[in-house]
Design an enzyme around this catalytic site. Structure first.
Site, PDB file in Angstrom:
ATOM      1  N   HIS A 149      36.347  29.847  10.544  1.00  0.00           N
ATOM      2  CA  HIS A 149      35.511  29.543   9.375  1.00  0.00           C
ATOM      3  C   HIS A 149      36.340  29.543   8.090  1.00  0.00           C
ATOM      4  O   HIS A 149      37.391  30.192   8.006  1.00  0.00           O
ATOM      5  CB  HIS A 149      34.284  30.472   9.272  1.00  0.00           C
ATOM      6  CG  HIS A 149      34.530  31.877   8.854  1.00  0.00           C
ATOM      7  ND1 HIS A 149      33.794  32.940   9.338  1.00  0.00           N
ATOM      8  CD2 HIS A 149      35.402  32.421   7.978  1.00  0.00           C
ATOM      9  CE1 HIS A 149      34.202  34.050   8.772  1.00  0.00           C
ATOM     10  NE2 HIS A 149      35.183  33.777   7.955  1.00  0.00           N
ATOM     11  N   ASN A 153      37.280  32.940  13.740  1.00  0.00           N
ATOM     12  CA  ASN A 153      36.576  31.872  14.462  1.00  0.00           C
ATOM     13  C   ASN A 153      36.778  30.506  13.794  1.00  0.00           C
ATOM     14  O   ASN A 153      36.098  29.547  14.117  1.00  0.00           O
ATOM     15  CB  ASN A 153      35.073  32.185  14.572  1.00  0.00           C
ATOM     16  CG  ASN A 153      34.392  32.245  13.206  1.00  0.00           C
ATOM     17  OD1 ASN A 153      35.021  32.028  12.183  1.00  0.00           O
ATOM     18  ND2 ASN A 153      33.106  32.536  13.204  1.00  0.00           N
ATOM     19  N   GLU A 206      30.433  28.508   8.973  1.00  0.00           N
ATOM     20  CA  GLU A 206      30.597  28.975  10.340  1.00  0.00           C
ATOM     21  C   GLU A 206      30.639  27.804  11.332  1.00  0.00           C
ATOM     22  O   GLU A 206      30.059  26.743  11.070  1.00  0.00           O
ATOM     23  CB  GLU A 206      29.427  29.900  10.703  1.00  0.00           C
ATOM     24  CG  GLU A 206      29.343  31.175   9.859  1.00  0.00           C
ATOM     25  CD  GLU A 206      30.320  32.250  10.305  1.00  0.00           C
ATOM     26  OE1 GLU A 206      31.446  31.916  10.734  1.00  0.00           O
ATOM     27  OE2 GLU A 206      29.969  33.434  10.209  1.00  0.00           O
TER      28      GLU A 206
HETATM   29  C1  GLP Z   1      35.595  36.458   5.205  1.00  0.00           C
HETATM   30  C2  GLP Z   1      35.562  35.453   4.054  1.00  0.00           C
HETATM   31  C3  GLP Z   1      36.546  34.333   4.273  1.00  0.00           C
HETATM   32  C4  GLP Z   1      37.890  34.894   4.681  1.00  0.00           C
HETATM   33  C5  GLP Z   1      37.740  35.635   5.990  1.00  0.00           C
HETATM   34  C6  GLP Z   1      39.046  36.163   6.553  1.00  0.00           C
HETATM   35  O1  GLP Z   1      34.781  36.091   6.248  1.00  0.00           O
HETATM   36  N1  GLP Z   1      34.270  34.911   3.873  1.00  0.00           N
HETATM   37  O2  GLP Z   1      36.659  33.589   3.076  1.00  0.00           O
HETATM   38  O3  GLP Z   1      38.818  33.855   4.823  1.00  0.00           O
HETATM   39  O4  GLP Z   1      36.882  36.726   5.729  1.00  0.00           O
HETATM   40  O5  GLP Z   1      39.299  37.440   6.067  1.00  0.00           O
HETATM   41  P1  GLP Z   1      40.635  38.237   6.307  1.00  0.00           P
HETATM   42  O6  GLP Z   1      41.617  37.707   5.352  1.00  0.00           O
HETATM   43  O7  GLP Z   1      40.262  39.670   6.022  1.00  0.00           O
HETATM   44  O8  GLP Z   1      41.003  38.032   7.735  1.00  0.00           O
END
Ligand code: GLP
Length: 244
Positions: free
Chosen positions: A138, A136, A143
């Site tokens: 973030h 999304n 968020e």
């Molecule tokens: C979590 C973390 C983020 C990270 C995101 C994406 O929400 N808080 O810092 O960037 O996941 O994770 P992934 O790399 O598993 O897609």
């Protein structure tokens, strides 16, 4: 923003690990900001390999992780503290007292956020921040919304993040609904930022991050205002152009 597209996830991981190692070699006291998630696992694997081969040492580095669930026991296998220990901290020579992660068990979470922010300040500030990006848009756990907080704060996770992240907890009900995260200002204060994304599920968020428009609905889009950001993707993301 500088955009680099690598052939696949392994190449992305090797490239970014090399950039981080290079930074530490030129300044052994580098203050790093590090993320969790699936995307950085390959970078951590490469950094571990480089450490074992004597190519890099974390002995004088300081790490500040981006975020932690709240409430969560730091020893819970699903805490970000456990994630970092398992993927990096237990395998390299970073002194335990230099591995900072917000305390997911703090009795007063707001006070914990203030403490964390002060620690970052006292370290002299972040030299290099490595970031993933949520589906999304973030970064950390900042968020999408009408407003973004500048400094480390308590956040209520959005439904889309609960859906994206509940896997290891088994269900949304079983996972913490809040988190402690560095704010957009804490992240933007880093001297240099590298954002990594892999795979087609990140296409939309990455396109919005690079779009040339800034909106709090896509927190990562604010990174376009920073003067030293490199975005490293693999070809599967399907984005090859940067307008920001
Ligand atoms: C979590 C973390 C983020 C990270 C995101 C994406 O929400 N808080 O810092 O960037 O996941 O994770 P992934 O790399 O598993 O897609």
């Amino acid at each position: 923003m500088k955009l680099i597209v690598k052939k696949d996830y392994d190449e992305l991981s090797r490239y970014v690990a090399n950039e981080i190692a290079e930074c530490i070699r030129s300044n052994p006291r580098t203050v790093l900001c590090l993320p969790t998630g699936n995307t950085p696992v390959g970078v951590y694997r490469e950094l571990t390999r480089m450490y074992k081969e004597g190519d890099v040492s974390f002995a004088q580095c300081v790490v500040f992780n981006l975020d932690e669930y709240y409430p969560i026991d730091p020893d819970d296998p699903n805490s970000y503290r456990s994630f970092m220990k398992h993927n990096l901290f237990d395998h390299v020579d970073l002194p335990p007292e230099s591995a900072n992660i917000p305390n997911g068990q703090a009795a007063d979470p707001e006070a914990e956020c203030e403490r964390y922010e002060a620690e970052i300040r006292e370290s002299g500030g972040i030299d290099l921040a490595l970031l993933g990006i949520g589906r999304n848009g973030h970064i950390g756990f900042n968020e999408p919304g009408r407003e973004l907080c500048l400094r480390t704060h308590v956040v209520t996770l959005t439904q889309s993040t609960l859906e994206a992240n509940h896997g290891p907890f088994g269900s949304i009900e079983a996972m913490p609904k809040r988190a402690l995260t560095m704010g957009i200002g804490s992240i933007m204060s880093a001297k240099r930022i590298i954002v990594i994304a892999s795979g087609p599920s990140k296409r939309q968020a990455v396109e919005a991050m690079l779009s040339g428009k800034v909106t709090t609905d896509v927190p990562a889009s604010l990174l376009q205002l920073h003067r030293d950001v490199t975005v490293v993707l693999d070809e599967l993301v399907g984005v090859s152009q940067c307008d920001g």
